[in-house]
Design a protein around this motif. Sequence first.
Motif, PDB file in Angstrom:
ATOM      1  N   SER A 184      45.279 -37.955   1.772  1.00 35.28           N
ATOM      2  CA  SER A 184      43.859 -37.653   1.955  1.00 35.28           C
ATOM      3  C   SER A 184      43.060 -38.920   1.665  1.00 35.28           C
ATOM      4  CB  SER A 184      43.415 -36.518   1.034  1.00 35.28           C
ATOM      5  OG  SER A 184      43.594 -36.869  -0.314  1.00 35.28           O
ATOM      6  N   SER A 185      41.876 -39.024   2.262  1.00 43.77           N
ATOM      7  CA  SER A 185      41.056 -40.237   2.149  1.00 43.77           C
ATOM      8  C   SER A 185      40.883 -40.660   0.695  1.00 43.77           C
ATOM      9  CB  SER A 185      39.694 -39.980   2.782  1.00 43.77           C
ATOM     10  OG  SER A 185      38.815 -41.054   2.516  1.00 43.77           O
ATOM     11  N   LEU A 186      40.911 -41.964   0.463  1.00 39.39           N
ATOM     12  CA  LEU A 186      40.803 -42.488  -0.899  1.00 39.39           C
ATOM     13  C   LEU A 186      39.424 -42.286  -1.526  1.00 39.39           C
ATOM     14  CD1 LEU A 186      42.861 -45.809  -0.568  1.00 39.39           C
ATOM     15  CD2 LEU A 186      43.561 -43.683  -1.692  1.00 39.39           C
ATOM     16  N   HIS A 187      38.446 -41.802  -0.731  1.00 35.79           N
ATOM     17  CA  HIS A 187      37.163 -41.479  -1.376  1.00 35.79           C
ATOM     18  C   HIS A 187      37.296 -40.232  -2.246  1.00 35.79           C
ATOM     19  CE1 HIS A 187      36.486 -38.385   1.778  1.00 35.79           C
ATOM     20  NE2 HIS A 187      35.647 -37.862   0.904  1.00 35.79           N
ATOM     21  N   LYS A 188      38.364 -39.460  -2.039  1.00 41.79           N
ATOM     22  CA  LYS A 188      38.607 -38.255  -2.858  1.00 41.79           C
ATOM     23  C   LYS A 188      39.284 -38.690  -4.152  1.00 41.79           C
ATOM     24  CE  LYS A 188      38.800 -35.237   1.155  1.00 41.79           C
ATOM     25  NZ  LYS A 188      39.608 -34.349   1.986  1.00 41.79           N
ATOM     26  N   ARG A 189      38.454 -39.110  -5.093  1.00 40.48           N
ATOM     27  CA  ARG A 189      38.936 -39.729  -6.331  1.00 40.48           C
ATOM     28  C   ARG A 189      39.638 -38.736  -7.257  1.00 40.48           C
ATOM     29  NH1 ARG A 189      37.566 -44.667  -4.135  1.00 40.48           N
ATOM     30  NH2 ARG A 189      35.590 -45.505  -4.842  1.00 40.48           N
ATOM     31  N   GLY A 190      39.223 -37.474  -7.206  1.00 43.40           N
ATOM     32  CA  GLY A 190      39.844 -36.487  -8.091  1.00 43.40           C
ATOM     33  C   GLY A 190      38.961 -36.056  -9.248  1.00 43.40           C
ATOM     34  N   TYR A 191      37.779 -36.698  -9.407  1.00 45.62           N
ATOM     35  CA  TYR A 191      36.912 -36.311 -10.526  1.00 45.62           C
ATOM     36  C   TYR A 191      35.800 -35.343 -10.124  1.00 45.62           C
ATOM     37  CZ  TYR A 191      33.780 -40.043  -8.729  1.00 45.62           C
ATOM     38  OH  TYR A 191      32.988 -40.819  -7.930  1.00 45.62           O
ATOM     39  N   ARG A 192      35.548 -35.215  -8.824  1.00 45.16           N
ATOM     40  CA  ARG A 192      34.376 -34.450  -8.404  1.00 45.16           C
ATOM     41  C   ARG A 192      34.753 -33.010  -8.092  1.00 45.16           C
ATOM     42  NH1 ARG A 192      30.318 -37.150  -4.077  1.00 45.16           N
ATOM     43  NH2 ARG A 192      31.568 -36.122  -2.499  1.00 45.16           N
ATOM     44  N   SER A 193      34.556 -32.121  -9.054  1.00 39.53           N
ATOM     45  CA  SER A 193      34.854 -30.702  -8.820  1.00 39.53           C
ATOM     46  C   SER A 193      33.614 -29.962  -8.333  1.00 39.53           C
ATOM     47  CB  SER A 193      35.372 -30.043 -10.101  1.00 39.53           C
ATOM     48  OG  SER A 193      34.408 -30.150 -11.125  1.00 39.53           O
ATOM     49  N   SER A 194      32.443 -30.523  -8.627  1.00 42.71           N
ATOM     50  CA  SER A 194      31.187 -29.882  -8.224  1.00 42.71           C
ATOM     51  C   SER A 194      30.343 -30.860  -7.423  1.00 42.71           C
ATOM     52  CB  SER A 194      30.380 -29.467  -9.457  1.00 42.71           C
ATOM     53  OG  SER A 194      31.128 -28.625 -10.272  1.00 42.71           O
ATOM     54  N   THR A 195      29.718 -30.357  -6.358  1.00 45.27           N
ATOM     55  CA  THR A 195      28.814 -31.216  -5.580  1.00 45.27           C
ATOM     56  C   THR A 195      27.491 -30.508  -5.353  1.00 45.27           C
ATOM     57  OG1 THR A 195      29.621 -30.389  -3.452  1.00 45.27           O
ATOM     58  CG2 THR A 195      30.709 -32.341  -4.337  1.00 45.27           C
ATOM     59  N   ASN A 196      26.461 -31.309  -5.105  1.00 44.40           N
ATOM     60  CA  ASN A 196      25.161 -30.742  -4.763  1.00 44.40           C
ATOM     61  C   ASN A 196      25.079 -30.604  -3.243  1.00 44.40           C
ATOM     62  OD1 ASN A 196      25.235 -33.540  -4.526  1.00 44.40           O
ATOM     63  ND2 ASN A 196      23.035 -33.740  -4.773  1.00 44.40           N
ATOM     64  N   ILE A 197      23.880 -30.404  -2.711  1.00 46.64           N
ATOM     65  CA  ILE A 197      23.737 -30.063  -1.282  1.00 46.64           C
ATOM     66  C   ILE A 197      24.087 -31.228  -0.349  1.00 46.64           C
ATOM     67  CG2 ILE A 197      21.257 -30.605  -1.123  1.00 46.64           C
ATOM     68  CD1 ILE A 197      21.011 -28.070   0.670  1.00 46.64           C
ATOM     69  N   ALA A 198      23.864 -32.470  -0.769  1.00 46.89           N
ATOM     70  CA  ALA A 198      24.138 -33.619   0.106  1.00 46.89           C
ATOM     71  C   ALA A 198      24.809 -34.722  -0.697  1.00 46.89           C
ATOM     72  CB  ALA A 198      22.830 -34.107   0.730  1.00 46.89           C
ATOM     73  N   PRO A 199      26.071 -34.523  -1.083  1.00 43.85           N
ATOM     74  CA  PRO A 199      26.728 -35.511  -1.950  1.00 43.85           C
ATOM     75  C   PRO A 199      27.035 -36.807  -1.213  1.00 43.85           C
ATOM     76  CG  PRO A 199      28.331 -33.889  -1.222  1.00 43.85           C
ATOM     77  CD  PRO A 199      26.991 -33.432  -0.708  1.00 43.85           C
ATOM     78  N   ILE A 200      26.959 -37.910  -1.927  1.00 43.43           N
ATOM     79  CA  ILE A 200      27.288 -39.211  -1.341  1.00 43.43           C
ATOM     80  C   ILE A 200      28.798 -39.438  -1.426  1.00 43.43           C
ATOM     81  CG2 ILE A 200      26.900 -40.485  -3.522  1.00 43.43           C
ATOM     82  CD1 ILE A 200      25.770 -42.787  -1.781  1.00 43.43           C
ATOM     83  N   ASN A 201      29.352 -39.994  -0.379  1.00 47.79           N
ATOM     84  CA  ASN A 201      30.776 -40.343  -0.347  1.00 47.79           C
ATOM     85  C   ASN A 201      31.047 -41.391  -1.444  1.00 47.79           C
ATOM     86  OD1 ASN A 201      32.921 -42.312   0.565  1.00 47.79           O
ATOM     87  ND2 ASN A 201      33.213 -40.756   2.133  1.00 47.79           N
ATOM     88  N   GLU A 202      32.158 -41.210  -2.174  1.00 43.47           N
ATOM     89  CA  GLU A 202      32.464 -42.094  -3.302  1.00 43.47           C
ATOM     90  C   GLU A 202      32.676 -43.547  -2.866  1.00 43.47           C
ATOM     91  OE1 GLU A 202      34.098 -37.985  -4.487  1.00 43.47           O
ATOM     92  OE2 GLU A 202      33.574 -39.070  -2.664  1.00 43.47           O
ATOM     93  N   VAL A 203      33.282 -43.755  -1.711  1.00 42.35           N
ATOM     94  CA  VAL A 203      33.474 -45.127  -1.202  1.00 42.35           C
ATOM     95  C   VAL A 203      32.131 -45.752  -0.833  1.00 42.35           C
ATOM     96  CG1 VAL A 203      34.362 -46.429   0.794  1.00 42.35           C
ATOM     97  CG2 VAL A 203      35.890 -44.932  -0.502  1.00 42.35           C
ATOM     98  N   LEU A 204      31.235 -44.967  -0.250  1.00 38.72           N
ATOM     99  CA  LEU A 204      29.891 -45.464   0.060  1.00 38.72           C
ATOM    100  C   LEU A 204      29.166 -45.846  -1.230  1.00 38.72           C
ATOM    101  CD1 LEU A 204      27.540 -46.015   1.998  1.00 38.72           C
ATOM    102  CD2 LEU A 204      26.978 -43.573   1.925  1.00 38.72           C
ATOM    103  N   ALA A 205      29.280 -44.998  -2.245  1.00 41.92           N
ATOM    104  CA  ALA A 205      28.637 -45.279  -3.538  1.00 41.92           C
ATOM    105  C   ALA A 205      29.175 -46.577  -4.139  1.00 41.92           C
ATOM    106  CB  ALA A 205      28.866 -44.113  -4.502  1.00 41.92           C
ATOM    107  N   ALA A 206      30.497 -46.729  -4.165  1.00 42.82           N
ATOM    108  CA  ALA A 206      31.114 -47.935  -4.728  1.00 42.82           C
ATOM    109  C   ALA A 206      30.728 -49.180  -3.936  1.00 42.82           C
ATOM    110  CB  ALA A 206      32.631 -47.774  -4.759  1.00 42.82           C
ATOM    111  N   GLY A 207      30.712 -49.053  -2.605  1.00 44.94           N
ATOM    112  CA  GLY A 207      30.338 -50.177  -1.752  1.00 44.94           C
ATOM    113  C   GLY A 207      28.901 -50.626  -1.969  1.00 44.94           C
ATOM    114  N   MET A 208      27.993 -49.648  -2.095  1.00 43.85           N
ATOM    115  CA  MET A 208      26.590 -49.974  -2.376  1.00 43.85           C
ATOM    116  C   MET A 208      26.467 -50.719  -3.707  1.00 43.85           C
ATOM    117  SD  MET A 208      24.819 -46.362  -1.198  1.00 43.85           S
ATOM    118  CE  MET A 208      23.384 -46.565  -2.247  1.00 43.85           C
TER     119      MET A 208
END
Length: 383
Positions: free
Chosen positions: A160-184
């Motif tokens: 599965s895509s590496l943006h699925k880090r394993g820590y995010r069990s809950s998300t809000n209505i428009a969650p940011i992709n973890e890779v996008l967050a790290a890249g920013m």
Amino acid sequence: MANNYKMIAKTMFGFESVLANELLQLGAMDVKEGTRMVSFVGDKGFMYKANLCLRTALKILKPYKSFKVHNEKELYDQIYALPWEDFMGVDDSLAIDTAVHSEVFTHSQYVALKVKDAIVDRFREKFGRRPNVDLKHPTLRINIHIEKQFCNVSFDSSGSSLHKRGYRSSTNIAPINEVLAAGMLLLSGWKGQCDFLDPMCGSGTIPIEAAMIACNIPPNINRKEFAFEKWKDWDEALFEKIEESVMKKITDFQYSIKGYDKAPSAVEKATENVKNANLSDFIKIERKDFFHSEKETEGYLHMVFNPPYGERLEIDVEKFFESIGDTLKQNYHGTHAWFIATNVDSIKSVGLRASRKIKLFNGPLEGRLLKYVIYEGSKKNRD
């Protein structure tokens, strides 16, 4: 050197140079940037390390074969001829991901079907039985990329895509992709050098990624599985050795990392995700409306956030971004503020001049990562 081979790290548009830099720092050889990808050379241990440690990679592919195909019969025959039994058995499972850019092959799902037929027909012919398809947890995930008449066959080492880090069990209505967050964060120059704030933190992804960068924590240390763990040459002892070595490089952090959100549900989710990431000692999540907040720290503040765009959250975009500009200007002197916006009018509404604009995509939406330098007092210097 004999054990080294070429690999491909897939990424998002705009992060190619960031990913190339990450690979160089990890010790990759022959690093070359492409579009949404970076190729590099390393051994099996480095493949494990890349999956664990790269913040802006989506997948790590191990190229296997390349050949020309002019029609579907050639595709079937070439795939059928490969020794698939070297990589999996009849009781194992497979999945096929395809990307096609060709006048002959125009439908990726049809290509996936032909490839699957060729592989299972070979097994049936040789052993009288065939492996099953398992789209979620296959033994072997095969990546087929057809560019014009060239077919590239790779093995997906990530799963599965590496943006699925394993820590995010809950998300809000428009969650940011973890890779996008790290890249920013990496594009903004964040290294853990000062206090940090995400004033619209949602489910907490940006503060979590910021803390992992600041403490040099491998981003995928919380993942449940990688595809390479099911490969025939899986070396658990080597993986554990790599994991141990990267964990030794984790450092402490001297400053504060905070996340604000005005929605109680977001604060609850973010707090839970921070706890899942084992970062509660480093990150403080508070219920606070950014527009009624002010800078709490004495020194320089680094701010990165992902404001709502009005795509999935109902807001008056122009008024909202005008308020962002006003709040920064009035209450956040001594701050470098970075955020992503996908609407030209919203950027104009901020009412401040951006010192940098970097083209990025948030999902299908083209946007700009914007940098605003809010000076102390009446300083007119330019950075």
